[in-house]
Design an enzyme around this catalytic site. Structure first.
Site, PDB file in Angstrom:
ATOM      1  N   LYS A  41       0.849  -1.198   0.000  1.00  0.00           N
ATOM      2  CA  LYS A  41       0.000   0.000   0.000  1.00  0.00           C
ATOM      3  C   LYS A  41       0.882   1.245   0.000  1.00  0.00           C
ATOM      4  CE  LYS A  41      -0.667  -0.564   4.979  1.00  0.00           C
ATOM      5  NZ  LYS A  41      -1.076   0.479   5.859  1.00  0.00           N
ATOM      6  N   ARG A  72      -9.878   0.639  15.248  1.00  0.00           N
ATOM      7  CA  ARG A  72      -9.940   1.271  13.924  1.00  0.00           C
ATOM      8  C   ARG A  72     -11.134   0.722  13.159  1.00  0.00           C
ATOM      9  NH1 ARG A  72      -4.414   1.380  10.463  1.00  0.00           N
ATOM     10  NH2 ARG A  72      -4.821  -0.837  10.281  1.00  0.00           N
ATOM     11  N   HIS A 114      -5.606  -6.803  13.637  1.00  0.00           N
ATOM     12  CA  HIS A 114      -4.374  -6.019  13.506  1.00  0.00           C
ATOM     13  C   HIS A 114      -3.933  -5.581  14.901  1.00  0.00           C
ATOM     14  CE1 HIS A 114      -1.432  -3.681  11.401  1.00  0.00           C
ATOM     15  NE2 HIS A 114      -1.913  -2.512  11.768  1.00  0.00           N
ATOM     16  N   ARG A 152       1.198 -10.458   6.853  1.00  0.00           N
ATOM     17  CA  ARG A 152       1.071  -9.182   6.129  1.00  0.00           C
ATOM     18  C   ARG A 152       2.341  -8.364   6.399  1.00  0.00           C
ATOM     19  NH1 ARG A 152      -3.830  -9.304   9.225  1.00  0.00           N
ATOM     20  NH2 ARG A 152      -3.048  -7.444  10.269  1.00  0.00           N
ATOM     21  N   TYR A 201      14.800  31.532   3.634  1.00  0.00           N
ATOM     22  CA  TYR A 201      13.616  32.285   4.079  1.00  0.00           C
ATOM     23  C   TYR A 201      13.678  32.558   5.579  1.00  0.00           C
ATOM     24  CZ  TYR A 201      11.138  31.243  -0.297  1.00  0.00           C
ATOM     25  OH  TYR A 201      10.747  31.163  -1.601  1.00  0.00           O
ATOM     26  N   CYS A 245      13.374  25.012   1.664  1.00  0.00           N
ATOM     27  CA  CYS A 245      12.403  25.658   0.760  1.00  0.00           C
ATOM     28  C   CYS A 245      11.505  24.579   0.136  1.00  0.00           C
ATOM     29  CB  CYS A 245      13.113  26.415  -0.358  1.00  0.00           C
ATOM     30  SG  CYS A 245      14.444  27.486   0.176  1.00  0.00           S
ATOM     31  N   MET A 246      10.608  24.999  -0.752  1.00  0.00           N
ATOM     32  CA  MET A 246       9.688  24.043  -1.382  1.00  0.00           C
ATOM     33  C   MET A 246      10.447  23.025  -2.253  1.00  0.00           C
ATOM     34  SD  MET A 246       6.442  24.729  -3.880  1.00  0.00           S
ATOM     35  CE  MET A 246       5.559  25.798  -2.787  1.00  0.00           C
ATOM     36  N   ASP A 247      11.463  23.510  -2.992  1.00  0.00           N
ATOM     37  CA  ASP A 247      12.123  22.652  -3.981  1.00  0.00           C
ATOM     38  C   ASP A 247      13.628  22.519  -3.768  1.00  0.00           C
ATOM     39  OD1 ASP A 247       9.612  22.983  -5.500  1.00  0.00           O
ATOM     40  OD2 ASP A 247      10.396  25.017  -5.704  1.00  0.00           O
TER      41      ASP A 247
END
Ligand SMILES: Cc1ncc(COP(=O)(O)O)c(C=O)c1O
Length: 367
Positions: free
Chosen positions: A40, A136, A165, A218, A263, A309-311
């Site tokens: 998953k 859950r 689980h 699992r 920043y 930063c973002m990138d």
């Protein structure tokens, strides 16, 4: 989101390491149990299609979290059984039945909605979810399970499995684990009939309570080479981390004392300093919490300075390096290593989250 194949930041996934880790679990657990890897969340960031195809011959089936993840595997010709671990929208059960995808039946209420659908249900396979203490999804008493079995039989739905689980299998204190185990056993003992697959173990339960492994294991985090307890519990055998994260220096400069970086100007140099820029940022899942942590350049630890930063982010270098010099964010470089668990500890989270947050923008390269 689009992958950025031309960007010099990559997650390198060692599929052989994943296979080796599965082989080690096969030796560790009851030989009659099948491994159904948890692929998953894009195989915890490793790429669910690539991982599933690479390990298919070693496993009995696969576990995913939702119907779309299962459909993606079927679309890529993964033919082994697939189990969806969360409840799906009842209107979509016909898709699951048509693609031979087994579903978790989390409650009698859900199953009643399913049988109201005017769908062909005779190809539908369900695993009843049991909430033995995770809180859950799943039934909590055996009467509800037995009513579900009766309803499934009435509509010729295949009651293929039942599972629970564990919430604390990765913890040293076994009180809660034992409590869940007892509740699950009591429900199993009261079932009107037993399905093909009874299962209950994730990685941690298989590692530290291997007697609990039943028909299916699992297996998630340790197939990717990580310890589910972080650094708390010792592993009974060695596993190999499958993912490393690397980038390159895209800019290098020397700045004077008293200059600031990033920043908010949160980092100020106290002396002349070599600063390198690395093309990874919080949009890649390399969060702003990473400020102050380290990366490896030429085998040496270098601090991440200023806000991420973002990138992009900036690091403090010990000297000038050529453009394109390798930067290791997770993995080994010469004598030193940064593990996913080190990153998680720095952020105050778990290694699972660090992997899952690595965004699709980072290209995956398979070894
Ligand atoms: C129901 C269920 N089983 C198995 C797993 C695999 O867990 P792990 O990665 O700890 O092995 C998960 C993951 O969260 C899960 O939700």
């Amino acid at each position: 989101m689009k992958t950025s194949p031309h960007r010099n930041t990559s997650a390198i996934v060692d599929l052989k390491a994943i296979r080796n880790n599965i082989e080690k679990f096969k030796k560790h657990i009851n030989p009659n149990a099948e491994i159904w890897p948890a692929v998953k969340a894009d195989a915890y960031g490793h790429g669910s299609v690539e991982v599933s195809k690479a390990v298919s011959d070693l496993v009995g089936g696969f576990c995913v979290s939702n119907l779309d993840e299962a459909i993606e595997l079927r679309n890529h010709l993964v033919t082994k059984p697939i189990l969806v671990l969360s409840g799906i929208v009842p209107e979509d059960v016909d898709i699951a039945a048509a693609l031979n995808i087994s579903l978790t039946a989390p409650s009698l209420e859900w199953l009643k909605l399913v049988v109201q659908e005017e769908a062909e249900l005779s190809d539908l396979k369900i695993h009843i979810g049991v909430d033995s203490g995770m809180g859950r999804i799943g039934i909590r008493d055996v009467e509800e399970a037995n009513q579900m079995i009766e309803l499934a039989d009435k509509y010729a739905i295949n009651f293929e499995g039942i599972f629970t689980h564990f919430a604390t299998a990765d913890m040293a204190d076994e009180t809660k684990f034992k409590n869940q185990q007892a509740r699950f056993n009591k429900i199993m003992a009261g079932l009107s009939r037993q399905p093909k697959f009874i299962h209950s173990t994730n990685t941690a339960a298989a590692l530290w309570h291997k007697e609990q492994v039943q028909a299916i294991e699992r297996l998630g985090i340790s197939m990717y080479g990580l310890n589910p307890s972080g650094k708390t519990l010792e592993l009974p055998f060695e596993i190999e981390p499958a993912l490393s994260l690397v980038s390159e220096l895209t800019h290098i400069k020397k700045i004077a004392a008293g200059e600031t970086v990033g920043y908010g100007a949160t980092y100020e140099t106290s002396e002349e300093t070599w600063i390198g820029t690395v093309p990874i940022g919080y949009a890649d899942g390399w969060t702003r919490q990473m400020q102050g942590f380290k990366v490896l350049v030429d085998g040496k630890f270098c601090e991440i300075v200023g806000r991420v930063c973002m990138d992009q982010m900036m690091i403090k270098l010990d000297k000038s390096y050529p453009l394109g010099t390798k930067v290791t964010l997770i993995g080994r470089d010469k004598a030193n290593e940064i593990t996913t668990t080190d990153v998680a500890d720095w952020r105050g989270t778990i290694n699972y989250e660090v992997l899952c947050l690595l965004s699709d923008r980072i290209k995956r390269i398979y070894k």
